[in-house]
Each structure stands twice: as C-alpha cells, then as structure tokens.
Design an enzyme around this catalytic site. Structure first.
Site, short mmCIF file in Angstrom:
data_model
loop_
_atom_site.label_atom_id
_atom_site.label_comp_id
_atom_site.label_asym_id
_atom_site.label_seq_id
_atom_site.Cartn_x
_atom_site.Cartn_y
_atom_site.Cartn_z
N GLU A 163 -5.47 4.02 6.36
CA GLU A 163 -5.17 3.84 4.94
C GLU A 163 -5.65 5.05 4.11
O GLU A 163 -4.90 5.56 3.29
CB GLU A 163 -5.80 2.54 4.43
CG GLU A 163 -5.30 2.13 3.08
CD GLU A 163 -5.76 0.73 2.69
OE1 GLU A 163 -5.34 -0.24 3.34
OE2 GLU A 163 -6.52 0.63 1.72
N ARG A 174 0.82 -1.23 0.00
CA ARG A 174 0.00 0.00 0.00
C ARG A 174 0.85 1.27 0.00
O ARG A 174 0.52 2.26 0.65
CB ARG A 174 -0.95 0.05 1.21
CG ARG A 174 -1.92 -1.08 1.31
CD ARG A 174 -2.94 -1.05 0.16
NE ARG A 174 -3.85 -2.14 0.33
CZ ARG A 174 -3.58 -3.41 -0.05
NH1 ARG A 174 -2.45 -3.68 -0.67
NH2 ARG A 174 -4.46 -4.35 0.13
N SER A 186 -11.12 -0.78 3.52
CA SER A 186 -10.30 -1.04 4.71
C SER A 186 -9.78 0.28 5.26
O SER A 186 -9.09 1.01 4.55
CB SER A 186 -9.10 -1.92 4.35
OG SER A 186 -9.56 -3.12 3.79
#
Ligand SMILES: Cc1cc2nc3c(=O)[nH]c(=O)nc-3n(C[C@H](O)[C@H](O)[C@H](O)COP(=O)(O)OP(=O)(O)OC[C@H]3O[C@@H](n4cnc5c(N)ncnc54)[C@H](O)[C@@H]3O)c2cc1C
Length: 337
Positions: free
Chosen positions: A333, A167, A237
């Site tokens: 995130e 990520r 998420s």
C-alpha cells in the site's frame, strides 16, 4: 511572490511515520498554493527530481533522495456552502486529516466520523481514497483543486474524474503529475450512521446517536488495534487486501471455510491480507531492523534505525511466503519513494 527557501541536506527521519533514516538533497515547506509553479520551475532549472510529501504516513522513504522533497504545508478551510440538504466543507492540502474530521464534528456535521484517526494530510486523502470502518473519502467527495505539473495550470476534479476505487484514484495512474491543493466534501444534513463494520454495530440502537459518539468509538477501536506510530514507527496497513477471483480464493476457503472473504460487485472476492499473513505464521516475525507487529499482522514496524532496504526486504519475504502458502499475491500500500 516570496522566494522559496531550499534547505540543504534535509533530514526526513521525523517526517515519516516509519521513522526511517532518510535525507533529501533539499527540502522545502510549501505554505502557499501559488508557490508550486515557481518550485517546479526551480527544480527543472536545476535538473533535480521533485517529490511531494504530506505527513509521510504512507511512504517508504529512500535513505538518500538526490532531489527536492516538498512538504505540503498549505493550511486553511471552512464551510463554503450551507444548503438545506447538505453542507460543503473545504480544507487545504496541508491540514491534518484528523483535525479536519474534528472540525466537521465540532460543526455538528456527520459523514467522515468513520475516517477519524487516519494519520496524514487532507491533500493525500483522495490520492489513495482513504478508507476505514466501511467508509471512504469517495463517499462524501464533492471536488478538489489540483496543480497539474505537466501543464502548469490548476484544475478542478469532480468525483467521476477522480476515478475512485479501493485505495485508488486517477492520481495514482500518473504519479507526480498532480499536486492536490484543497479538498471539498459534501456532508448531508440527514446524517445516517454507518455502523456496519465490526466494533461499531454495538452502537446500533443508541438513542440520539451523534457523529461525535461514532468518531470517539472509531478512535478507541483504532487505538486498541493498531500500534501507535509515535511509539512503534509504522505505516499502517502495509498491504492492500487482495481482490481475487473465486477460483483463486477457492484453495484458501476450502482449507479455512471461515476465512474473511468479502464478495465484490464484479463477482470477485476481497480476502484479508492481515489474516493471510497471520496464517502464514509471520505475526511478530523480525528480520534485521524491521519486523511485523505482534498486535497486527498487517503492520510492518521499524525496530530501530531501519532503512527502506530493510522494509523492502521484509515486505518481499512476506509476499513470497504468502504466495507459496496460499498462491495469493500481495501488493504494497505505501509508496516507495
Ligand atoms: C498508523 C497508521 C494507520 C493508517 N490507517 C489508515 C486507514 O485506516 N485507512 C487508510 O486509507 N490509510 C491509512 N493509513 C495510511 C495513511 O494514513 C494514508 O494513506 C494518508 O492519506 C497518507 O497521508 P500523508 O499526508 O501522510 O501522505 P504521504 O505519506 O506524505 O504521501 C503518500 C503519497 O501521496 C502523495 N501525496 C501526498 N500529499 C499529496 C498532495 N497534496 N497531492 C498529491 N500527492 C500527494 C505523496 O507524494 C505520496 O506518493 C494509515 C497510516 C498509519 C501510519
């Protein structure tokens, strides 16, 4: 050159999947890569901050942004190289990521079927190196074209230059410096299905398995697990899975020997943020106009009329609770902007 049309008091509530109540002093849709230099010049001239938005599926938007929000809406793409071993496909930044996946499948190409169903645009995909079901965009990355807002030039990035990680990419090191304009992926002819991930392994042994069958399974799995953001606004998420030292993971694994834990090449281990939140007893927890999904502990939802402050307060509560229960730090995130 077309004149840029800045729309005043731009409502962004429909431009973020959390459906947060959000406005921008100006909004503008950018449909041509060539318009970015003029846009940045205009923002500098008017002394206004400028932020880039794709599909708004990985952001927590502030209620009032005193600047320009540019929606990347450049479309186009296709097959640019058809070699004996691989096909290179290109898509412009404003294309919808899932549509790009379907395009490759329709062309009989495998390689990104595990990434089907991820919301958002093609341009944002390499920024956080989107990943799902044991695959990530870095696996098939060929190159991308980006506008460098510091030098006012466009440049091509190779895979190593993007510094992809979990990520993560170079585009996160200097937020706002680069605008991704288009993305090229190299899809190999000798496609091998990636069925390692739970839920896909049952496709193992299927005769003449196709990328389309894997894509359909991925989409079905996602629909069964994740709340639909069109019905229950969310940003997917909300926390990254924490990668921690074995020492830091030890208390968790001593108390719960079967806790999800994925050894990493550097000797650390990746724990499941959703599992930690669930074990902290927070699944379904509500705080004002924000809550945690009953279906998935990693998904924060807008219960109606929530603002960035509501989401931030809930995120802080989750982080504090997990930290005090397990001693593990969670990191958001989505980008707060
Ligand atoms: C229901 C749901 C499920 C999800 N599942 C997954 C998943 O399985 N895996 C996963 O990795 N992610 C997942 N996500 C997160 C999200 O879909 C991805 O991060 C996606 O790539 C974001 O794309 P976007 O266009 O919506 O970006 P935005 O939210 O609009 O922007 C995100 C960030 O990228 C920047 N950005 C956007 N476009 C560009 C551009 N062209 N150039 C430079 N910077 C840009 C923005 O400035 C911002 O900082 C999920 C989200 C939701 C809502």
């Amino acid at each position: 050159m077309t004149a840029l049309t800045l729309i005043p008091d731009f409502d962004l509530t429909a431009h973020n999947t959390l459906a947060l109540t959000a406005r921008s002093r100006f909004g503008v849709k950018i449909e041509r890569a060539e318009d970015f230099p003029a846009l940045y010049a205009l923002a500098a001239e008017q002394n206004l901050p400028l932020r880039i938005l794709g599909g708004g599926s990985n952001v927590v938007l502030s209620q009032d942004f005193d600047g320009i929000t540019a929606l990347v809406s450049i479309t186009g793409g296709g097959i640019i190289e058809n070699g004996p071993d691989a096909t290179v496909v290109e898509a412009s930044a404003g294309e919808t990521w899932h549509d790009f996946v379907v395009f490759t499948i329709d062309k009989g190409l495998g390689g990104i079927e595990n990434l089907a169903g991820i919301p958002g645009t093609v341009g944002a995909a390499p920024v956080q190196n989107i990943g799902a079901y044991g695959a990530e965009v870095a696996d098939v990355f060929e190159s991308l074209l980006a506008y460098d807002t510091t030098t006012g030039t466009t440049r091509t990035f190779t895979g190593p230059e993007c510094k992809f990680a979990y990520r993560d990419s170079v585009f996160k090191y200097e937020p706002g410096r680069y605008v991704v304009l288009s993305l090229c992926l190299r899809l190999k002819r000798d496609w091998q299905p990636n069925l390692k991930f739970a839920g896909l392994s049952e496709l193992e042994g299927t005769p003449d398995l196709t990328p389309r069958q894997v894509m359909d399974r991925v989409v079905a799995l996602r629909n069964s697990k994740l709340p639909d953001w069109r019905v229950t606004p969310n940003a997917g998420s909300f926390f990254q899975n924490p990668i921690v030292s074995l020492e830091d993971a030890a208390p968790v694994l001593a108390e719960f020997p079967t806790a999800p834990s994925f050894p990493q090449p550097d000797g650390r281990t990746k724990l499941s943020a959703g599992w930690l939140i669930e074990k902290t007893g927070l699944k379904g927890f509500r705080m004002g106009r924000a809550g945690i999904s009953e279906r998935h502990a990693l998904v924060l939802i807008n219960l109606g009329g929530a603002t960035a402050e509501d989401i931030a307060a809930l995120a802080t509560h989750i982080k504090t609770s997990v930290q005090s229960r397990f001693g593990i730090a969670l990191h958001e995130e989505p980008v707060f902007t």
